[in-house]
Design an enzyme around this catalytic site. Structure first.
Site, PDB file in Angstrom:
ATOM      1  CG  HIS A 107      -2.028  -1.060   1.103  1.00 25.48           C
ATOM      2  ND1 HIS A 107      -3.300  -0.837   0.646  1.00 25.48           N
ATOM      3  CD2 HIS A 107      -1.966  -2.396   1.396  1.00 25.48           C
ATOM      4  CE1 HIS A 107      -3.993  -1.978   0.689  1.00 25.48           C
ATOM      5  NE2 HIS A 107      -3.206  -2.940   1.137  1.00 25.48           N
ATOM      6  N   GLY A 158      -6.103 -13.330 -10.121  1.00 23.87           N
ATOM      7  CA  GLY A 158      -6.725 -12.807  -8.909  1.00 23.87           C
ATOM      8  C   GLY A 158      -5.983 -13.147  -7.628  1.00 23.87           C
ATOM      9  CG  ASP A 167      -0.274  -4.535 -10.458  1.00 27.19           C
ATOM     10  OD1 ASP A 167       0.463  -4.418  -9.466  1.00 27.19           O
ATOM     11  OD2 ASP A 167      -1.475  -4.861 -10.388  1.00 27.19           O
ATOM     12  CE1 TYR A 207      -5.477  -0.798  -3.265  1.00 28.80           C
ATOM     13  CE2 TYR A 207      -7.040   0.708  -4.284  1.00 28.80           C
ATOM     14  CZ  TYR A 207      -5.762   0.206  -4.176  1.00 28.80           C
ATOM     15  OH  TYR A 207      -4.765   0.713  -4.973  1.00 28.80           O
TER      16      TYR A 207
END
Ligand code: ADP
Ligand code: MG
Length: 390
Positions: free
Chosen positions: A38, A125, A176, A225
């Site tokens: 995070h 996932g 990512d 999130y």
């Protein structure tokens, strides 16, 4: 399945569907974070690594403005027009490709239609970024079919992120896509999420990264999130900085009492985790295995008590990893709430460690975990197989 078998499989299936052979092959790797949960949306640092689990896309240009796309991993797929790119509800996975086409078109890049077939060895996932790998592979194909559009890699990462944010509707950071594009064999990337620059950091000698998949579904797009993100932003605003990245640990400790308890805990995790990224990069460079142990343990404890992103499955996995033969250190990976975790293991002990994790985690949860020893891989590009350039 070795690379030649994999290529053969794609070739056969491509021929079956399109009646001809592909002429362009690209690959895009998945990735795992070695430290930095995070921290990306707090404009901080992440120690990330592209892995040798990849998405391949075999393609052949078309003379019309259609993209016809299938995947060996998922049902559905089919044609869409580059002149009218709309989201697909029948095969939502094609939206990752449609989205890339849409953002490229909106940015003014010329596009050419193609027939394409995807195959991936990245689990979906689990936090290893199978989605970014699909986007990045599609971006490579669109680029190469136009004679190699000159798009700087950071811009390409941004476009792929935009595709996921706007077309798929997942509010993810750039980590990512950046990792999948910039990976380097044998190295981790120390990514600065504010400046979008990185340093390559060699992995320590004899240390194996082992990804351990809890197989517990993450609910990333769920409320947690967004809530964490909002708490970080609120904390930064109350402390008068534009992002938590701007607070050195000591400064934060002096001022954290100004924050309500819950915000203080969230912000403390981010500020400390951000420092741990720098410290782990340093430990890698020095080959300091004791520091790897200390930093990964502290990261998990913070994730549990301060950021509260640890699920019962992750506790069980942590227990399995920490008691494994040859373990050096272990922590969460990705956003938490299930998904994958990561261990550092003495290379010689990898097989024993994997067997131990499987049996201990299975006994505790009734679920057989995925255990993937991972090598640090090169970033996306034209697929190069041994002794041939296809
Ligand atoms: P992660 O990126 O952590 O693997 P996401 O939920 O972001 O998880 O992305 C997974 C989704 O990406 C899949 O459900 C699917 O829609 C799409 N996807 C990934 N790889 C492929 C593939 N090889 N073929 C088709 N769709 C894929
Ligand atoms: Mg994803």
């Amino acid at each position: 399945m070795d690379v030649n078998q994999r290529k053969q499989l794609l070739e056969q299936e491509f021929y079956r569907r399109f009646g001809c052979s592909p002429v362009l092959w690209v690959q895009a790797p998945g990735r795992v974070d070695l430290m930095g949960s995070h921290t990306d949306y707090n404009q901080g640092y992440v120690l990330t690594m592209a892995i040798d689990r990849t998405t391949w896309l075999a393609a052949r240009p078309r003379d019309d403005r259609q993209v016809v796309i299938y995947s060996l991993n998922l049902e559905g797929g089919g044609p869409f027009s580059l002149d009218r790119i709309t989201p697909d509800t029948q095969s939502p996975w094609t939206n990752y490709i449609r989205g890339v086409a849409a953002v490229f078109a909106a940015a003014g890049y010329p596009l050419r239609g193609f027939d394409g077939l995807i195959h991936s060895t990245i689990p979906f996932g689990s936090g290893l970024s199978s989605s970014a790998a699909v986007e990045v592979a599609a971006a490579q194909v669109f680029t190469l079919l136009n004679g190699g559009l000159d798009i700087p890699p950071v811009q390409m990462a941004r476009l792929c992120q935009q595709a996921e944010n706007e077309f798929v509707g997942v509010n993810s950071g750039i980590l990512d896509q950046y990792s999948s594009l910039m990976g380097r064999e044998g190295h981790a990337l120390l990514l600065d999420c504010r400046h979008l620059t990185h340093q390559t950091i060699p992995l320590p000698e004899g240390v194996q990264v082992v990804i351990c998949d809890t197989r517990a579904k993450r609910e990333l797009t769920g409320s947690e999130y967004g809530e964490r993100r909002a708490q970080c932003e609120a904390g930064a605003a109350q402390l008068g900085v534009s992002a938590l990245r701007d607070l050195p640990v000591e400064t934060f400790y002096r001022r954290e009492a100004e924050l309500p308890d819950i915000l203080a805990r969230r912000c403390r995790f981010i500020v400390e985790e951000n420092q741990r990224v720098l410290d782990l990069a340093d430990a890698f460079t020095r080959g300091d295995l004791a520091a790897i142990d200390r930093l990964t343990a502290a990261s998990f404890i913070g994730a549990r008590h301060l950021y509260q992103i640890v699920s019962p499955e992750m506790e069980a996995m942590m227990q399995a990893m920490r008691t494994g033969p040859g373990v050096i250190g272990a922590r969460q990976a990705g956003a938490g709430f299930g998904g994958c975790m990561v261990a550092f293991v003495h290379r010689d002990a990898t097989a024993d460690f994997a067997a131990h994790v499987q049996s201990v985690y299975h006994r505790a949860t009734g679920v057989m975990p995925g255990v993937y020893p991972a090598q640090a891989a090169a970033g996306a590009g034209r697929l190069v197989l041994e002794a041939e350039n296809v």
